[in-house]
Design a protein around this motif. Structure first.
Motif, PDB file in Angstrom:
ATOM      1  N   PRO A  30     -19.122  -4.236  19.971  1.00  0.00           N
ATOM      2  CA  PRO A  30     -18.116  -4.062  18.923  1.00  0.00           C
ATOM      3  C   PRO A  30     -17.828  -2.589  18.634  1.00  0.00           C
ATOM      4  CG  PRO A  30     -20.181  -4.908  18.006  1.00  0.00           C
ATOM      5  CD  PRO A  30     -20.309  -4.967  19.484  1.00  0.00           C
ATOM      6  N   ILE A  31     -16.588  -2.317  18.341  1.00  0.00           N
ATOM      7  CA  ILE A  31     -16.198  -0.979  17.912  1.00  0.00           C
ATOM      8  C   ILE A  31     -16.508  -0.817  16.431  1.00  0.00           C
ATOM      9  CG2 ILE A  31     -14.229   0.585  17.577  1.00  0.00           C
ATOM     10  CD1 ILE A  31     -12.932  -0.899  20.003  1.00  0.00           C
ATOM     11  N   TYR A  32     -16.242  -1.874  15.682  1.00  0.00           N
ATOM     12  CA  TYR A  32     -16.344  -1.852  14.220  1.00  0.00           C
ATOM     13  C   TYR A  32     -17.199  -3.015  13.749  1.00  0.00           C
ATOM     14  CZ  TYR A  32     -14.635  -2.964   9.457  1.00  0.00           C
ATOM     15  OH  TYR A  32     -14.541  -3.288   8.134  1.00  0.00           O
ATOM     16  N   MET A  33     -18.031  -2.775  12.738  1.00  0.00           N
ATOM     17  CA  MET A  33     -18.842  -3.846  12.166  1.00  0.00           C
ATOM     18  C   MET A  33     -18.813  -3.762  10.638  1.00  0.00           C
ATOM     19  SD  MET A  33     -22.163  -4.093  14.684  1.00  0.00           S
ATOM     20  CE  MET A  33     -22.650  -5.620  13.896  1.00  0.00           C
ATOM     21  N   GLU A  34     -19.042  -4.899  10.034  1.00  0.00           N
ATOM     22  CA  GLU A  34     -19.205  -4.955   8.587  1.00  0.00           C
ATOM     23  C   GLU A  34     -20.612  -5.452   8.282  1.00  0.00           C
ATOM     24  OE1 GLU A  34     -16.052  -7.241   6.862  1.00  0.00           O
ATOM     25  OE2 GLU A  34     -14.489  -5.962   7.711  1.00  0.00           O
ATOM     26  N   SER A  79     -18.270   2.301  14.294  1.00  0.00           N
ATOM     27  CA  SER A  79     -18.111   2.400  12.840  1.00  0.00           C
ATOM     28  C   SER A  79     -18.709   1.191  12.139  1.00  0.00           C
ATOM     29  CB  SER A  79     -16.622   2.522  12.473  1.00  0.00           C
ATOM     30  OG  SER A  79     -15.928   1.331  12.800  1.00  0.00           O
ATOM     31  N   ILE A  80     -19.160   1.417  10.925  1.00  0.00           N
ATOM     32  CA  ILE A  80     -19.695   0.347  10.087  1.00  0.00           C
ATOM     33  C   ILE A  80     -19.143   0.510   8.685  1.00  0.00           C
ATOM     34  CG2 ILE A  80     -21.768  -0.513   8.910  1.00  0.00           C
ATOM     35  CD1 ILE A  80     -23.323  -0.025  11.479  1.00  0.00           C
ATOM     36  N   MET A  81     -18.657  -0.601   8.127  1.00  0.00           N
ATOM     37  CA  MET A  81     -18.252  -0.620   6.723  1.00  0.00           C
ATOM     38  C   MET A  81     -19.290  -1.431   5.952  1.00  0.00           C
ATOM     39  SD  MET A  81     -16.863  -2.431   4.004  1.00  0.00           S
ATOM     40  CE  MET A  81     -15.855  -3.796   4.550  1.00  0.00           C
ATOM     41  N   TYR A  82     -19.891  -0.783   4.950  1.00  0.00           N
ATOM     42  CA  TYR A  82     -20.849  -1.477   4.096  1.00  0.00           C
ATOM     43  C   TYR A  82     -20.113  -2.087   2.914  1.00  0.00           C
ATOM     44  CZ  TYR A  82     -24.563   0.649   6.828  1.00  0.00           C
ATOM     45  OH  TYR A  82     -25.401   1.011   7.860  1.00  0.00           O
ATOM     46  N   GLY A  83     -20.248  -3.394   2.771  1.00  0.00           N
ATOM     47  CA  GLY A  83     -19.571  -4.117   1.688  1.00  0.00           C
ATOM     48  C   GLY A  83     -19.957  -5.579   1.786  1.00  0.00           C
ATOM     49  N   GLY A  84     -18.951  -6.449   1.946  1.00  0.00           N
ATOM     50  CA  GLY A  84     -19.231  -7.852   2.208  1.00  0.00           C
ATOM     51  C   GLY A  84     -19.528  -8.683   0.986  1.00  0.00           C
ATOM     52  N   GLU A  85     -20.585  -9.496   1.084  1.00  0.00           N
ATOM     53  CA  GLU A  85     -20.805 -10.532   0.064  1.00  0.00           C
ATOM     54  C   GLU A  85     -21.377 -10.008  -1.238  1.00  0.00           C
ATOM     55  OE1 GLU A  85     -24.947 -11.952   2.111  1.00  0.00           O
ATOM     56  OE2 GLU A  85     -23.176 -11.101   3.084  1.00  0.00           O
ATOM     57  N   GLY A  86     -21.873  -8.776  -1.254  1.00  0.00           N
ATOM     58  CA  GLY A  86     -22.461  -8.226  -2.473  1.00  0.00           C
ATOM     59  C   GLY A  86     -22.043  -6.790  -2.696  1.00  0.00           C
ATOM     60  N   GLU A  87     -22.559  -6.192  -3.759  1.00  0.00           N
ATOM     61  CA  GLU A  87     -22.292  -4.786  -4.064  1.00  0.00           C
ATOM     62  C   GLU A  87     -23.303  -3.928  -3.313  1.00  0.00           C
ATOM     63  OE1 GLU A  87     -21.680  -1.131  -4.946  1.00  0.00           O
ATOM     64  OE2 GLU A  87     -20.193  -2.648  -5.525  1.00  0.00           O
ATOM     65  N   PRO A  88     -22.845  -3.101  -2.370  1.00  0.00           N
ATOM     66  CA  PRO A  88     -23.781  -2.350  -1.511  1.00  0.00           C
ATOM     67  C   PRO A  88     -24.722  -1.437  -2.275  1.00  0.00           C
ATOM     68  CG  PRO A  88     -21.518  -1.573  -1.223  1.00  0.00           C
ATOM     69  CD  PRO A  88     -21.444  -2.849  -1.993  1.00  0.00           C
ATOM     70  N   PHE A  89     -24.271  -0.864  -3.395  1.00  0.00           N
ATOM     71  CA  PHE A  89     -25.129   0.089  -4.096  1.00  0.00           C
ATOM     72  C   PHE A  89     -26.181  -0.580  -4.973  1.00  0.00           C
ATOM     73  CE2 PHE A  89     -21.485   2.893  -3.073  1.00  0.00           C
ATOM     74  CZ  PHE A  89     -22.187   3.788  -2.287  1.00  0.00           C
ATOM     75  N   LEU A  90     -26.284  -1.900  -4.893  1.00  0.00           N
ATOM     76  CA  LEU A  90     -27.449  -2.573  -5.467  1.00  0.00           C
ATOM     77  C   LEU A  90     -28.662  -2.437  -4.550  1.00  0.00           C
ATOM     78  CD1 LEU A  90     -25.960  -5.849  -7.013  1.00  0.00           C
ATOM     79  CD2 LEU A  90     -27.279  -4.104  -8.222  1.00  0.00           C
ATOM     80  N   SER A 275     -18.018  -7.418  14.423  1.00  0.00           N
ATOM     81  CA  SER A 275     -18.984  -8.429  14.028  1.00  0.00           C
ATOM     82  C   SER A 275     -19.374  -8.198  12.566  1.00  0.00           C
ATOM     83  CB  SER A 275     -20.227  -8.378  14.927  1.00  0.00           C
ATOM     84  OG  SER A 275     -21.079  -9.479  14.674  1.00  0.00           O
ATOM     85  N   TYR A 276     -20.077  -9.169  12.016  1.00  0.00           N
ATOM     86  CA  TYR A 276     -20.480  -9.122  10.606  1.00  0.00           C
ATOM     87  C   TYR A 276     -21.967  -9.443  10.513  1.00  0.00           C
ATOM     88  CZ  TYR A 276     -20.498 -10.316   5.594  1.00  0.00           C
ATOM     89  OH  TYR A 276     -20.771 -10.366   4.244  1.00  0.00           O
ATOM     90  N   ILE A 277     -22.700  -8.632   9.777  1.00  0.00           N
ATOM     91  CA  ILE A 277     -24.110  -8.912   9.515  1.00  0.00           C
ATOM     92  C   ILE A 277     -24.287  -9.152   8.027  1.00  0.00           C
ATOM     93  CG2 ILE A 277     -26.479  -8.038   9.616  1.00  0.00           C
ATOM     94  CD1 ILE A 277     -25.735  -6.413  12.042  1.00  0.00           C
TER      95      ILE A 277
END
Length: 356
Positions: A30-34, A79-90, A275-277
């Protein structure tokens, strides 16, 4: 001013080599992941598409994740974007995760509501973030509290945190793009311009107004019948905020696609390039089908990313996705929609393509 970040489009055409390898039948990473470092969230937004994930208080193991990030960078993840199902800074080690991601030669982005973005986190990690997008869905405290389903005081906290990030960026001459995103809903449609004014005044780089997209598993259905043709007048009004230092983006094309509900492709081809983790470490081929084991490739807590990506489970899943999945049941305007349109044309070119 144009959409210089191509937020209402895609950027796969800048990765010709990877696309060519895919066309040649090779395994490509993958080029990009979340990634969702946290399953928990401090808000309960009325529009949340991942409410069915139930905001579980689970967090990715930092040391395992760092090991996988090093590996993923070596394998070609860009690249990776941190986000998704919750608030990343928790996640208590979020700054450490961000910094290690960048050290692994992977570009970092974050989507957050901004309430937990402390000065310490900004100072520790903003240098290594390519862009940070704040989900901010109203122009007044009262509407914000109703849509985010939180206390109204979070409005000022988030605004102050964004303003500090902007100030820190300028003081240290950082390149991080700082933006505000608002999901256009009936409740906040009268506050779009108010929020644009706030965003510009505090020095954000852009504001983007995007449409709702109904997740097929979401418990929320109250917005499923929105018609965005009723709001197109906001595009010209929003454009008045554009300047050499501020970009106001109204996602007109994506809204039109939502209203029409049409696709030009008959199968999903984009799953190879992203892809998504989730916060439990599961690697998914599609964020729309989270929880459907047909789309679960494996878990980074038990296997290396290479083992997962080149394994028979993912190969079988990709075969199913491309040959059997009925995309008419998929989420309209899913994350990979524009990429699927592009790839479908590459695989199924029209006549006369040699007359360039």
């Amino acid at each position: 001013m144009t959409d210089k970040y191509r937020i209402d489009d895609h950027k796969l055409m800048y990765h010709v080599g990877r696309v060519n390898d895919w066309l040649g039948g090779h395994i490509v990473y993958p080029i990009y992941m979340e990634l969702s470092p946290s399953g928990a969230c401090n808000h309960r937004c009325t529009f949340c598409g991942l409410d069915f994930m139930e905001y579980k208080k689970r967090f990715l193991d930092t040391e395992i994740l760092k090991t996988r990030l090093t590996e993923m960078g070596q394998l070609g993840v860009k690249s990776i974007m941190y986000g998704g199902e919750g608030e990343p800074f928790l996640h208590p080690q979020m700054s450490e995760i961000i910094n290690h991601t960048k050290a692994s030669s992977i570009d970092v982005a974050v989507t957050t509501n901004g309430v937990l973005l402390t000065k310490e986190i900004v100072q520790a990690s903003l240098l290594n973030i390519e862009w940070i997008k704040f989900s901010f869905n109203a122009g007044t405290k009262e509407t914000y509290a109703k849509i985010h389903r939180t206390k109204s005081g979070d409005f000022d906290i988030a605004i102050n945190n964004i303003a500090y990030a902007v100030e820190y960026k300028k003081q240290h001459n950082l390149k991080c793009a700082i933006g505000i995103q608002i999901l256009l809903l009936p409740e906040n449609s009268g506050e779009i311009l108010t929020l644009a004014k706030i965003a510009k005044e505090i020095g954000a780089d852009y504001i983007v107004v995007k449409p709702y997209s109904q997740h097929i598993f979401s418990k929320t259905v109250k917005y499923s019948n929105i018609k965005y043709q009723d709001y197109q007048h906001l595009s010209s009004e929003l454009s008045k905020f554009n300047s050499s230092s501020f970009n106001a983006i109204f996602r007109t094309e994506t809204m039109k696609l939502w209203d029409k509900g049409e696709r030009n492709y008959e199968c999903c081809l984009a799953n190879t390039f992203w892809s998504y983790i989730d916060s439990g470490g599961n690697v998914w081929g599609c964020s729309v089908y989270l929880g459907d084991e047909r789309f679960n490739y494996g878990n980074i807590n038990q296997s290396t990313f290479k083992e997962i990506w080149e394994g028979s489970i993912r190969m079988s899943a990709v075969d199913f996705i491309e040959k059997e999945l009925d995309v008419s049941h998929c989420r309209v305007n899913c994350r990979m929609d524009k990429i699927n349109r592009y790839l479908w044309e590459l695989k199924n070119p029209p006549e006369h393509v040699n007359f360039i």
